[in-house]
Design an enzyme around this catalytic site. Structure first.
Site, PDB file in Angstrom:
ATOM      1  CB  CYS A  94     -22.952 -13.700 -15.014  1.00 15.87           C
ATOM      2  SG  CYS A  94     -22.069 -14.628 -16.275  1.00 15.87           S
ATOM      3  NE  ARG A 134      -4.757  -6.374   3.399  1.00 17.06           N
ATOM      4  CZ  ARG A 134      -5.546  -7.438   3.425  1.00 17.06           C
ATOM      5  NH1 ARG A 134      -5.985  -7.909   4.556  1.00 17.06           N
ATOM      6  NH2 ARG A 134      -5.889  -8.038   2.318  1.00 17.06           N
ATOM      7  CB  CYS A 155     -19.804 -14.926 -13.238  1.00 19.36           C
ATOM      8  SG  CYS A 155     -21.223 -15.956 -12.807  1.00 19.36           S
ATOM      9  CB  ALA A 206      -0.929   0.003   1.204  1.00 21.36           C
ATOM     10  CG  ASN A 224       7.229  -0.137   5.010  1.00 20.26           C
ATOM     11  OD1 ASN A 224       6.414   0.255   4.171  1.00 20.26           O
ATOM     12  ND2 ASN A 224       6.866  -0.561   6.208  1.00 20.26           N
ATOM     13  CG  HIS A 265      -3.991  -8.940  -1.778  1.00 17.69           C
ATOM     14  ND1 HIS A 265      -3.519  -8.020  -0.853  1.00 17.69           N
ATOM     15  CD2 HIS A 265      -3.550 -10.152  -1.346  1.00 17.69           C
ATOM     16  CE1 HIS A 265      -2.825  -8.664   0.072  1.00 17.69           C
ATOM     17  NE2 HIS A 265      -2.821  -9.947  -0.204  1.00 17.69           N
ATOM     18  CB  ILE A 291      -6.812  -4.315  -5.568  1.00 10.07           C
ATOM     19  CG1 ILE A 291      -7.298  -3.134  -4.709  1.00 10.07           C
ATOM     20  CG2 ILE A 291      -6.550  -5.537  -4.696  1.00 10.07           C
ATOM     21  CD1 ILE A 291      -8.691  -3.336  -4.137  1.00 10.07           C
ATOM     22  CG  ASP A 292      -3.280   0.590  -7.003  1.00  8.41           C
ATOM     23  OD1 ASP A 292      -2.564   0.110  -7.908  1.00  8.41           O
ATOM     24  OD2 ASP A 292      -2.810   0.970  -5.909  1.00  8.41           O
ATOM     25  CB  SER A 318       3.875  -3.389   7.322  1.00 11.46           C
ATOM     26  OG  SER A 318       3.290  -2.185   6.956  1.00 11.46           O
TER      27      SER A 318
HETATM   28 ZN    ZN Z   1     -21.764 -16.575 -15.030  1.00  3.17          ZN
END
Ligand code: ZN
Length: 274
Positions: A171, A53, A146, A41, A237, A138, A120-121, A213
């Site tokens: 979906c 987090r 779906c 992060a 860090n 992640h 996740i960005d 971390s």
């Molecule tokens: Zn599906």
């Protein structure tokens, strides 16, 4: 919608690497030919992405529903989609900062085996890193899938459906419920990503940890595995990590200014790519 720009506002209280540490960091990175960078992060907070987090993280402020809740609780589903409809445009508008840009330059210069990220960005890909060399432990907020048949959807496609009035986009193949392709609390990491991350951790000659971390397992074990296999380990860090004791260097420093100086000194002074 607020838009971020690729500017660093120096924080006078932010920890910075000493000149001697910077010299040593430059020497080690310049000597590496198969570097793997592991990001958390801390590399994205400077792009306005909240630390998921941390105490002020999205998890703490907006409890993300569990998969079971998403499957069964209609109200929670509606709430979830409403939250996504309102917040996804901000996520999409975020821009990589100088730290991401530095790592993309290392990739273009052929110095980088892979980036393993806990984020996740999608900002590494947006900065220009080759998508097949970014391992997302992640998952990604820019994909949905779906829950029944696994078909994946692009975040912008679903956003268009939400903005057109869909309250619970489904979906189009099987009618099953959709979910973000991110790892929620309590879920295992995606096996394919983990396998790839393990392989590059064993193959690298240097692992550079940036802005993590290193407390979330099993991902946090990867730097230790790299070290056991003979790679050097550097940790950048803002705060101490449990792996500092086995690292060749640990710098308590802000990610982007450190990486920006690093890439300039390694590539530009080396006659590398501009
Ligand atoms: Zn599906």
């Amino acid at each position: 919608m607020d838009r971020d720009i690729v500017t660093i506002h120096p924080d006078p209280l932010a920890p910075a690497a000493s000149p001697a540490d910077m010299d040593r960091l430059v020497d080690i990175v310049a000597a590496s030919r198969r570097m793997v960078v592991f990001t958390g992060a801390g590399i994205s907070t400077e792009s306005g992405i909240p630390d998921y987090r941390g105490p002020n993280g999205v998890w703490a402020r907006n409890a993300i529903p569990s998969i079971e809740t998403l499957r069964t609780d209609e109200e929670a589903q509606k709430e979830h989609w409403k939250f996504r409809r309102e917040h996804y445009p901000q996520m999409l508008a975020r821009e990589p900062n100088l730290g991401h840009v530095a790592l993309a330059r290392f990739d273009s210069a052929g110095r980088l085996l892979a980036v393993i990220t806990q984020n996740i960005d999608g900002l590494h890909q947006k900065a220009g890193n080759r998508p097949d060399r970014v391992i997302e432990l992640h998952g990604s907020t820019h994909r949905l899938r779906c829950m029944n048949c696994g078909t994946e959807y692009d975040g912008q496609e679903i956003q268009a459906r939400l903005e057109a009035g869909a309250e619970d986009p489904r979906c189009t193949v099987c009618g099953g419920p959709l979910r973000s392709a991110t790892v929620l609390f309590g879920e295992p990491l995606p096996q394919q990503a983990l396998k790839l991350a393990l392989a590059v951790s064993q193959a690298c000659d240097l692992m550079l940890v940036v802005g993590s971390s290193l407390v979330v397992n099993p991902a946090a074990r990867l730097p230790a595995i790299a070290k056991e296999k003979g790679a050097r380990l550097i940790i950048i860090n803002r705060t101490p990590t449990p792996l500092d004791v086995i690292a060749d260097m640990h710098l308590q420093a802000e990610a982007s200014p450190t990486l920006d100086e690093l890439v300039r000194r390694v590539l530009d002074e080396d006659g590398g790519l501009v």
